[in-house]
Design an enzyme around this catalytic site. Structure first.
Site, PDB file in Angstrom:
ATOM      1  N   HIS A 102       0.836  -1.185  -0.125  1.00  0.00           N
ATOM      2  CA  HIS A 102       0.059  -0.069  -0.014  1.00  0.00           C
ATOM      3  C   HIS A 102       1.288   1.896  -0.271  1.00  0.00           C
ATOM      4  CE1 HIS A 102      -4.223  -2.293   0.687  1.00  0.00           C
ATOM      5  NE2 HIS A 102      -2.805  -2.799   1.290  1.00  0.00           N
ATOM      6  N   ASN A 175     -10.523  -2.467   2.844  1.00  0.00           N
ATOM      7  CA  ASN A 175     -10.034  -2.704   1.153  1.00  0.00           C
ATOM      8  C   ASN A 175     -10.960  -2.518   0.734  1.00  0.00           C
ATOM      9  OD1 ASN A 175      -7.399  -3.141   1.084  1.00  0.00           O
ATOM     10  ND2 ASN A 175      -7.013  -4.997   1.359  1.00  0.00           N
ATOM     11  N   TYR A 389       1.725  -4.536  11.665  1.00  0.00           N
ATOM     12  CA  TYR A 389       1.291  -2.972  11.288  1.00  0.00           C
ATOM     13  C   TYR A 389       2.179  -2.125  12.574  1.00  0.00           C
ATOM     14  CZ  TYR A 389      -1.892  -3.609   8.316  1.00  0.00           C
ATOM     15  OH  TYR A 389      -2.976  -4.424   6.322  1.00  0.00           O
TER      16      TYR A 389
HETATM   17  C1  HEM Z   1      -8.027  -8.829   4.833  1.00  0.00           C
HETATM   18  C2  HEM Z   1      -6.863  -8.098   5.048  1.00  0.00           C
HETATM   19  C3  HEM Z   1      -6.090  -7.410   4.568  1.00  0.00           C
HETATM   20  C4  HEM Z   1      -6.526  -5.811   4.554  1.00  0.00           C
HETATM   21  C5  HEM Z   1      -7.926  -4.965   4.754  1.00  0.00           C
HETATM   22  C6  HEM Z   1      -5.556  -4.735   5.092  1.00  0.00           C
HETATM   23  C7  HEM Z   1      -4.860  -4.083   4.103  1.00  0.00           C
HETATM   24  C8  HEM Z   1      -3.979  -2.827   4.274  1.00  0.00           C
HETATM   25  C9  HEM Z   1      -4.631  -1.198   4.167  1.00  0.00           C
HETATM   26  C10 HEM Z   1      -6.075  -0.523   3.614  1.00  0.00           C
HETATM   27  C11 HEM Z   1      -3.065  -0.811   4.720  1.00  0.00           C
HETATM   28  C12 HEM Z   1      -2.462   0.659   4.096  1.00  0.00           C
HETATM   29  C13 HEM Z   1      -2.745   1.985   5.591  1.00  0.00           C
HETATM   30  C14 HEM Z   1      -2.706   2.884   4.856  1.00  0.00           C
HETATM   31  O1  HEM Z   1      -3.130   3.710   4.280  1.00  0.00           O
HETATM   32  O2  HEM Z   1      -1.490   3.350   5.436  1.00  0.00           O
HETATM   33  C15 HEM Z   1      -2.300  -1.970   4.757  1.00  0.00           C
HETATM   34  C16 HEM Z   1      -0.568  -1.496   4.864  1.00  0.00           C
HETATM   35  C17 HEM Z   1      -0.191  -2.568   5.889  1.00  0.00           C
HETATM   36  N1  HEM Z   1      -0.510  -4.336   5.337  1.00  0.00           N
HETATM   37 FE1  HEM Z   1      -2.642  -4.812   5.112  1.00  0.00          FE
HETATM   38  N2  HEM Z   1      -4.115  -5.361   4.248  1.00  0.00           N
HETATM   39  C18 HEM Z   1      -4.833  -6.985   4.802  1.00  0.00           C
HETATM   40  C19 HEM Z   1      -3.423  -8.135   4.821  1.00  0.00           C
HETATM   41  C20 HEM Z   1      -2.838  -7.972   5.830  1.00  0.00           C
HETATM   42  C21 HEM Z   1      -2.107  -8.996   6.600  1.00  0.00           C
HETATM   43  C22 HEM Z   1      -2.291 -10.302   6.536  1.00  0.00           C
HETATM   44  C23 HEM Z   1      -0.699  -8.690   6.671  1.00  0.00           C
HETATM   45  C24 HEM Z   1       0.380  -8.837   7.994  1.00  0.00           C
HETATM   46  C25 HEM Z   1       0.089  -9.949   8.145  1.00  0.00           C
HETATM   47  C26 HEM Z   1      -0.316  -6.820   6.882  1.00  0.00           C
HETATM   48  C27 HEM Z   1       0.574  -6.153   6.586  1.00  0.00           C
HETATM   49  C28 HEM Z   1       0.819  -4.336   6.161  1.00  0.00           C
HETATM   50  C29 HEM Z   1       1.462  -3.437   6.011  1.00  0.00           C
HETATM   51  C30 HEM Z   1       2.462  -4.359   6.743  1.00  0.00           C
HETATM   52  C31 HEM Z   1       1.145  -2.240   5.574  1.00  0.00           C
HETATM   53  C32 HEM Z   1       1.846  -0.998   5.275  1.00  0.00           C
HETATM   54  C33 HEM Z   1       1.478  -0.406   6.719  1.00  0.00           C
HETATM   55  C34 HEM Z   1       2.706   0.689   7.344  1.00  0.00           C
HETATM   56  O3  HEM Z   1       3.869   0.298   6.562  1.00  0.00           O
HETATM   57  O4  HEM Z   1       1.696   1.644   7.711  1.00  0.00           O
HETATM   58  N3  HEM Z   1      -2.318  -6.575   5.700  1.00  0.00           N
HETATM   59  N4  HEM Z   1      -3.171  -2.757   5.134  1.00  0.00           N
END
Ligand code: HEM
Length: 726
Positions: A102, A175, A389
């Site tokens: 993202h 999402n 996160y």
């Molecule tokens: C339903 C499944 C998921 C959804 C809806 C989702 C949604 C999101 C969204 C919207 C962001 C962006 C946040 C922003 O705008 O700053 C994000 C970032 C991120 N997501 Fe997910 N994600 C999902 C699954 C996962 C999983 C399973 C992991 C790890 C185990 C993960 C790890 C991350 C990481 C590391 C970031 C970057 C956050 C940052 O640097 O601030 N996500 N995710």
């Protein structure tokens, strides 16, 4: 030593001659400083009157920001120059790691307003008082591309909302698709590695059309439901304003007695669901890689505030157990027809950021940032996210104090004994930095609140410690089929086209074949179409952990076409004009669009504009080759006879109409436009979506027709794959 700037040719701002055409407000430059020229010809702008004086980060006023301190006019730069060193040192450290996923995002401020109290099921403060507004910050994003990737990549969109509630922040990190690729967070690094550019060659950027992604997918049957969604037009939204959002996981709402109600969160856009088509997306990425961020910025600045309804699906344990699938499995939905979505509030975005980096880049969301009354479930994907996160933000934002950054800071009182670390801004005051202590009720600092404080749901343990996938997660195909069959024929066709496109970029035939073997379990027709498109035989069905349930009723809520806009408001017509364009016709069209709250941009052969039939000079927003029709929802072509003759030999002008035609857009055709359509090869194919524009009556019918998303019947005539003998 550098000499003080000599007072050479001093020019007061405001002396520049005024431009003839209208300038947008943001482009108006007002200066009130004197300009002088230095000895090497460089420009010095000097503060006077109300103009702020330039200083270092330490507040020291700066005399000369154009030259470093040197030993002699042509000598080496001196280490002593603290202003130079501070400026370069700061610049050197401007970049922080981009988000690991993202990375490309765009955000805005707004508010959430409660319209239906949820006090019966949750103590969460935000859901108590109807009419109360809670400040919110929303970041939309793509997943796979890096920060500089184009907006119209075929990709899931992030829809992350931070609510600044009176009892602490709540992050709903969702999402625009209600399901996910994988069921257990332990697979997330593999999924993202496979989707991102291959590690050896570092391409392709922001695309899943490559071997690694489909190799992983072909070995991960749980992803099949998500694959149907990402191959649909859901991944090509027209705008952030026209897409749904979903919390995806099952969460819990808790009342004051700790009783739990399961909840799934939905965002529904007031503008209706709208997407572009693939060929259009590819071209938008070239014409305007910032298409989505520009759209959001423009809409909010124009006062056309994007709005969504917040809906909830509420259910209890017994209802959860009534399904064949598991509500803790993020690859499943609960269809709205089975459990209606209750609308409880609205989200309005009404303010753009002041600074992209400070707000959009530094915002940090986490699924476990929840206030009292909201809690997580045991969904293994959610459990992993709760760790991921915070962990990634520690690195991305450089330390544990990112909650002190204004965009992340709660807007309610924050009081605790956490201290120090990089960039600490809110260390506790006084002597007490621990508790319990005996420094008295005020000097001793904050204490627990057993009544108001956050309490987790008192869940019963579920059994022995195991590294195992529950059998209740084993149905991989039934809801994928349900999604496919819930689509209108045109949408089903787009899914087939997208699969053929993506798999045609996969070099290894065995990977293509393995993907199609899963499609056989979803729908035989889809598998046959894709196999045919790839020029391969239909393979045996993949071994299914559970047979596909073919009895699931289609859900109308899953179709974009069925949930599209009901008017043209908020969308944009590109009006192609030339010198001599009929002024009355132009006025009639723009008045009808204004009345509809629709937008238009004038496209002309020259950016300086065109002189209309009544002699007025009409400013252009786009020069024809910089304003292709992919940037508009519909087009109107209103050249004069001479103008049409010129456009007829201009390649960008021909693309303007052929692309609009190919993308099934409504096309308004002025009385003199025929030569262009003739030369573009369209004249014999014009259909009911191509509407003559001669006067006010035609204009009204055209604007009304544009209310539909597209003129879909045309697609069968413009797509090779759709030809009966293809
Ligand atoms: C339903 C499944 C998921 C959804 C809806 C989702 C949604 C999101 C969204 C919207 C962001 C962006 C946040 C922003 O705008 O700053 C994000 C970032 C991120 N997501 Fe997910 N994600 C999902 C699954 C996962 C999983 C399973 C992991 C790890 C185990 C993960 C790890 C991350 C990481 C590391 C970031 C970057 C956050 C940052 O640097 O601030 N996500 N995710």
């Amino acid at each position: 030593m550098a000499k003080p700037a000599p007072s050479g040719s001093t020019k007061k701002a405001g002396e520049t001659p005024k431009k003839a055409t209208k300038t947008p407000p943001e482009a108006k430059v007002e200066t009130s400083f004197a300009e002088t020229q230095g000895s090497g010809g460089e420009t010095h702008q000097v503060a006077e009157g109300d103009v702020a004086v330039l200083t270092t980060q330490q507040g020291v006023p700066v005399a000369d920001d154009q030259n470093s301190l040197k030993q002699g006019a042509r000598g080496p730069t001196l280490l002593e120059d603290f202003h130079f060193r501070e400026k370069i040192f700061h610049f050197d450290h401007e970049r922080i790691p981009e988000r690991v996923v993202h990375a490309r995002g765009y955000a805005a401020h707004g508010f959430f307003e409660l319209t239906d109290s949820l006090a019966d099921v949750t103590r969460a403060d935000i859901f108590q008082r109807v009419g109360e507004r809670t400040p919110a910050f929303v970041r939309f994003s793509t997943v796979a591309g890096s920060k500089g990737s184009p907006d119209l990549a075929r990709d899931v969109r992030g829809f992350a909302v931070k609510f600044y509630t009176k009892e602490g922040n709540w992050d709903l990190v969702g999402n625009n698709i209600p399901v996910f690729f994988i069921q257990d967070a332990i697979k997330f690094p593999d999924l993202i590695h496979a989707a991102k550019p291959a590690p050896d060659r570092a391409f392709p950027q922001a695309q899943t059309a490559h071997d690694n992604f489909w190799d992983f997918i072909s070995l991960t049957p749980e992803s099949m439901h998500m694959i149907m969604w990402i191959m649909s037009d859901r991944t090509l939204p027209r705008s952030f304003r026209t897409m749904e959002g979903f919390g995806v996981h099952t969460f819990r709402l808790l009342d004051a007695d700790g009783r739990s109600t399961f909840v799934k969160f939905h965002w529904k856009p007031k503008a209706g669901l709208q997407s572009v088509v693939w060929n259009e997306a590819v071209k938008i990425n070239g014409a305007d890689p910032d298409f989505h961020r520009r759209d959001l910025w423009d809409a909010i600045n124009a006062g056309d505030f994007p709005e969504w309804e917040l809906g909830v699906q509420l259910f209890d344990e017994e209802f959860a157990n009534s399904f064949d699938f598991d509500v803790l499995d993020s690859t499943k939905i609960i269809p709205e027809e089975i459990l209606p979505v209750r609308i409880v509030g609205r989200l309005v975005l009404d303010r753009v950021v002041d600074n992209f980096f400070a707000e959009t880049e530094q915002v940090a969301f986490c699924t476990q940032t929840v206030p009292p009354g909201i809690d997580v479930s045991n969904d293994p994907l959610l459990q992993g996210r709760n760790f991921s996160y915070l962990d990634t933000q520690l690195k991305r934002l450089g330390g544990p104090n990112f909650t002190h950054i204004p965009i992340n800071a709660a807007k309610c009182p924050v009081s605790n004994f956490q201290q120090d670390g990089h960039m600490a801004m809110t260390n506790p005051k006084g002597r007490a930095n621990y508790e319990p202590n005996t420094w008295g009720p005020v000097a001793g600092g904050p204490r627990e609140d057993p009544v108001k404080g956050f309490r987790s749901y008192a869940a019963e343990p579920d059994g022995p410690k195991l590294r195992i996938r529950p059998e209740s997660f084993a149905d991989h195909y039934s809801q994928a089929r349900q999604f496919l069959l819930s689509q209108e024929p045109i949408e089903q066709k787009h899914i087939g086209d997208a699969l053929v496109f993506e798999l045609s970029k996969v070099e290894r035939p065995d990977i293509r074949s393995r993907v199609v073997s899963h499609l056989v379990n979803i729908d035989a027709d889809l598998a046959a179409t894709v196999a045919d498109g790839l020029g391969m035989p239909v393979p045996e069905a993949a071994q299914a952990a559970r047979p596909t349930n073919t009895d699931l009723a289609p859900s109308a809520a899953l179709s974009i076409v069925r949930n599209g806009p009901n008017a043209f408001a908020g969308r944009k017509v590109g009006i192609l004009v030339t010198d001599g364009t009929d002024a009355k016709l132009f006025a009639a069209l723009t008045a009808a669009l204004d009345a509809e709250d629709a937008l238009f941009e004038v496209v002309a052969p020259k950016i300086g504009g065109a002189t209309l039939s009544d002699g007025t000079l009409l400013a252009a927003k786009q020069k024809i080759d910089g304003g292709p029709s992919v940037l508009f929802d519909a087009i109107a072509v209103l050249p004069s006879a001479e103008g049409a003759a010129l456009l007829a030999v201009d390649a960008p002008a021909k693309d303007f109409v052929t692309d609009a035609f190919a993308h099934c857009k409504f096309i308004g055709i002025g009385p003199k436009a025929e030569p262009l359509f003739q030369k573009a090869g369209l004249i014999d194919d014009l259909d009911e979506g191509c509407m003559p524009l001669t006067g006010a009556k035609d204009v009204a019918s055209f604007v009304e027709a544009c209310g539909a998303l597209r003129f879909w019947p045309r697609e069968l005539n413009v797509d090779l794959d759709a030809q009966p003998d293809a």
